[in-house]
Design a protein around this motif. Structure first.
Motif, short mmCIF file in Angstrom:
data_model
loop_
_atom_site.label_atom_id
_atom_site.label_comp_id
_atom_site.label_asym_id
_atom_site.label_seq_id
_atom_site.Cartn_x
_atom_site.Cartn_y
_atom_site.Cartn_z
N TYR A 69 44.23 57.73 39.93
CA TYR A 69 45.19 58.62 41.27
C TYR A 69 46.37 58.81 41.63
CZ TYR A 69 39.99 58.26 41.85
OH TYR A 69 38.38 58.59 42.36
N ASN A 70 46.86 58.41 40.51
CA ASN A 70 48.56 58.21 40.49
C ASN A 70 48.80 56.75 41.62
OD1 ASN A 70 50.66 58.60 39.34
ND2 ASN A 70 51.41 60.84 40.75
N TRP A 71 47.93 55.89 41.76
CA TRP A 71 48.25 55.00 42.97
C TRP A 71 49.45 54.23 41.95
CZ3 TRP A 71 43.47 53.06 45.41
CH2 TRP A 71 42.96 54.29 46.25
N ASN A 72 50.24 53.70 42.50
CA ASN A 72 51.47 52.74 42.45
C ASN A 72 50.32 51.22 42.00
OD1 ASN A 72 53.12 50.18 42.13
ND2 ASN A 72 55.00 51.73 42.09
N PRO A 73 51.03 50.54 40.55
CA PRO A 73 49.81 49.36 40.18
C PRO A 73 50.67 48.30 41.52
CG PRO A 73 51.22 50.31 38.29
CD PRO A 73 51.17 51.31 39.77
N GLY A 74 51.59 48.36 41.62
CA GLY A 74 52.25 46.97 41.96
C GLY A 74 51.59 46.62 43.20
N TYR A 75 51.17 48.40 44.20
CA TYR A 75 50.85 48.25 45.57
C TYR A 75 49.40 47.36 45.17
CZ TYR A 75 54.66 50.18 46.94
OH TYR A 75 56.49 50.81 47.06
N THR A 76 48.62 48.27 44.57
CA THR A 76 46.75 48.15 44.47
C THR A 76 47.13 46.34 43.66
OG1 THR A 76 46.78 50.17 43.24
CG2 THR A 76 44.89 49.35 42.69
N ASN A 77 47.78 46.13 43.06
CA ASN A 77 47.86 44.56 42.39
C ASN A 77 48.47 44.37 43.82
OD1 ASN A 77 46.74 44.37 39.81
ND2 ASN A 77 48.42 42.63 39.34
N CYS A 78 48.92 44.41 44.02
CA CYS A 78 49.31 42.79 45.71
C CYS A 78 47.80 43.02 46.97
CB CYS A 78 49.84 44.04 46.51
SG CYS A 78 50.82 42.58 48.06
N VAL A 79 46.83 44.13 46.93
CA VAL A 79 45.23 43.71 47.52
C VAL A 79 44.84 43.51 46.89
CG1 VAL A 79 44.04 45.85 48.36
CG2 VAL A 79 46.51 46.12 48.86
N PHE A 80 44.42 43.28 45.73
CA PHE A 80 43.65 42.69 44.71
C PHE A 80 43.75 41.30 44.95
CE2 PHE A 80 42.81 46.96 42.65
CZ PHE A 80 41.04 47.33 43.15
N SER A 127 49.00 47.61 28.32
CA SER A 127 47.86 45.81 28.57
C SER A 127 47.58 45.78 29.35
CB SER A 127 48.49 45.54 27.13
OG SER A 127 47.92 44.12 27.00
N SER A 128 46.82 45.34 29.63
CA SER A 128 47.12 44.37 31.13
C SER A 128 46.63 42.83 30.84
CB SER A 128 46.80 44.94 31.87
OG SER A 128 44.56 44.22 31.43
N LEU A 129 46.73 41.43 31.95
CA LEU A 129 46.01 41.21 31.78
C LEU A 129 44.45 40.22 32.67
CD1 LEU A 129 49.06 38.16 32.42
CD2 LEU A 129 47.78 38.75 30.67
N GLY A 130 43.78 41.54 32.55
CA GLY A 130 42.20 41.82 33.01
C GLY A 130 42.49 41.76 34.31
N GLY A 131 41.36 41.52 34.38
CA GLY A 131 40.49 42.02 35.76
C GLY A 131 41.51 43.11 36.88
N ALA A 132 41.31 43.03 37.61
CA ALA A 132 41.82 43.60 38.97
C ALA A 132 43.73 44.09 38.10
CB ALA A 132 43.42 42.57 40.14
N ASN A 133 44.02 43.86 37.26
CA ASN A 133 45.23 44.48 36.60
C ASN A 133 44.51 45.97 35.62
OD1 ASN A 133 47.17 42.31 35.44
ND2 ASN A 133 47.33 42.74 36.70
N ILE A 134 43.28 46.02 35.38
CA ILE A 134 42.49 46.94 34.65
C ILE A 134 42.30 47.86 35.58
CG2 ILE A 134 40.26 47.18 32.99
CD1 ILE A 134 40.49 44.78 31.98
#
Length: 164
Positions: free
Chosen positions: A102-113, A86-93
């Motif tokens: 791509y097996n990217w870490n969602p913490g880092y991706t979220n940080c960028v967004f 689950s997520s809180l929408g938007g960039a979390n999705i």
């Protein structure tokens, strides 16, 4: 930042801004994920709307404490949501989709967004609030990244144990 720019409360802005992301979520992540995300967004919008008026009216802490503790709690909550598909929408999705694809870490991706969103809102919110928001984004992303790496290690240990 949309909330500051348009002068509308966070809760309705957050709910409305997530509507287009549901289409992407249905197409890329499936109905179960999308419905769980919709429920989480709706719940967060309702809770924050209520808390703004009833519980936190006049309540204040030092901004750096709020950014650090709030960021830690938000990061933990997001990590729990992510672990439960689950997520809180938007960039979390988008972060979870990029993790899946791509097996990217969602913490880092979220940080960028989130950093892009915060930096775009600095004009409306002010530099100091923007810096506190950056601090919160860093804490949130660090907690998500830490939880994700612990979860991956736990999954690896369990996989190795079942092979034995």
């Amino acid at each position: 930042s949309l909330s500051y720019l348009l002068g509308i409360p966070f809760s309705p802005a957050f709910f409305v801004i997530n509507i287009p992301f549901y289409t992407f979520a249905v197409l890329r992540m499936g109905w179960n994920f999308t419905l769980a995300t919709f429920a989480a967004v709706t719940l967060l919008s309702g809770i924050t709307g209520g808390l703004e008026h009833w519980l936190f009216n006049g309540f204040a802490v030092a901004p750096w404490i709020g950014a650090t503790l709030g960021g830690g709690l938000a990061g933990l909550g997001l990590a729990i949501l992510f672990e439960n598909r689950s997520s809180l929408g938007g960039a979390n999705i988008l972060a979870l989709y990029l993790e899946q694809k791509y097996n990217w870490n969602p913490g880092y991706t979220n940080c960028v967004f989130d950093s892009i969103v915060v930096l775009s809102g600095v004009y409306a919110a002010g530099l100091l609030r923007g810096l506190y928001s950056v601090l919160a984004v860093i804490v949130i992303s660090s907690v998500i990244g830490y939880c994700k790496s612990r979860s991956a290690k736990r999954a690896q240990v369990l996989s190795t144990a079942t092979e034995l």
